[in-house]
Design an enzyme around this catalytic site. Structure first.
Site, PDB file in Angstrom:
ATOM      1  N   GLU A  16       0.968  -1.217   0.101  1.00 48.09           N
ATOM      2  CA  GLU A  16      -0.104   0.003   0.012  1.00 48.09           C
ATOM      3  C   GLU A  16       0.977   1.205   0.198  1.00 48.09           C
ATOM      4  OE1 GLU A  16      -3.812  -1.904   2.304  1.00 48.09           O
ATOM      5  OE2 GLU A  16      -2.437  -0.725   3.480  1.00 48.09           O
ATOM      6  N   ASP A  46     -12.083  -5.876  -2.893  1.00 47.96           N
ATOM      7  CA  ASP A  46     -12.822  -6.898  -2.783  1.00 47.96           C
ATOM      8  C   ASP A  46     -14.071  -6.390  -2.458  1.00 47.96           C
ATOM      9  OD1 ASP A  46     -13.059  -7.315   0.371  1.00 47.96           O
ATOM     10  OD2 ASP A  46     -10.966  -7.142  -0.084  1.00 47.96           O
TER      11      ASP A  46
END
Length: 229
Positions: free
Chosen positions: A12, A197
């Site tokens: 990230e 997701d």
């Protein structure tokens, strides 16, 4: 101005760290810290580790050791709204815990004792993020993100979240802890998350498959925000 950026995982923060000039890297309390310059501004980037405690620690380091004047939390999230798709970017207007329950003492579900139910993000940082994405092909949605120390993988956990927090559009494991620390220090923050997701029964696989690809869009956006500040 010192811009603090915090993410949980190496994937990230990796792309953003590579953009920093005059880069210094070190570790403190298991947090990886990257300090440098981007677009003429001082940036301190922290990879805190996963979960609320790690995120709170990393944010505290940003605010005490480096005196960051604002905090941008970046990372991934699971989508709770049916309107969201993998790759969409979520901007926190407000954040809340989903795994806190002290209702026995008169607090609402999700409200930590002696703290507000919701932690609002900086309106100016939210507005700037929206402005920078108006003429792009990135789908950016602003709303409420909820946080807890649970990776939501469908089933009863997902059902309970949607029932108890119908206003939430995404779920993660860090942003509310970061917001709580910023609240204590009276420092503006915003959480910017990319959907990896949809928090269903295959979310663990979707998360792994999509993380690297979708985070690249997020890193570019954060770079644009830093340039515009």
């Amino acid at each position: 101005m010192i811009i603090g950026v915090i993410g949980a995982m190496e994937q990230e923060v990796m792309l953003l760290s590579k953009q920093l000039a005059k880069l210094n890297i070190w570790q403190q309390a298991r947090c990886n810290i990257y300090s440098g310059w981007l677009h003429g501004k001082k940036v301190v980037l922290v990879q805190s580790g996963i979960g609320k405690v790690s995120a709170a620690l990393g944010c505290t380091l940003l605010l005490t050791n480096f005196e960051a004047t604002l905090v941008i939390n970046i990372g991934s999230a699971g989508g709770l709204s049916p309107a969201l798709a993998v790759g969409d970017i979520i901007v926190s207007e407000e954040v809340q815990y989903h795994d806190v329950n002290v209702t026995a003492f008169g607090y609402d579900k999700g409200q930590m004792a002696q703290y507000p139910l919701l932690f609002p993000a900086s309106p100016s940082l939210v507005a700037l993020t929206k402005q920078l994405t108006e003429h792009t092909n990135i789908n950016v949605v602003c709303g409420q993100i909820i946080s807890g120390d649970i990776f939501i993988n469908g089933g009863q956990e997902l059902y309970k979240l949607k029932r108890r927090f119908p206003q939430a559009i995404a779920v993660d494991m860090e942003v509310t802890a970061i917001a709580q620390i910023c609240y204590l220090f009276a420092v503006p923050f915003v959480g910017i998350r990319v959907i990896t997701d949809i928090a269903d029964s295959v979310s663990h696989k979707s998360f792994k498959d999509n993380l690297i690809t979708v985070v690249s869009h997020l890193s570019l956006l954060v770079s644009d925000i830093i340039q515009a500040l």
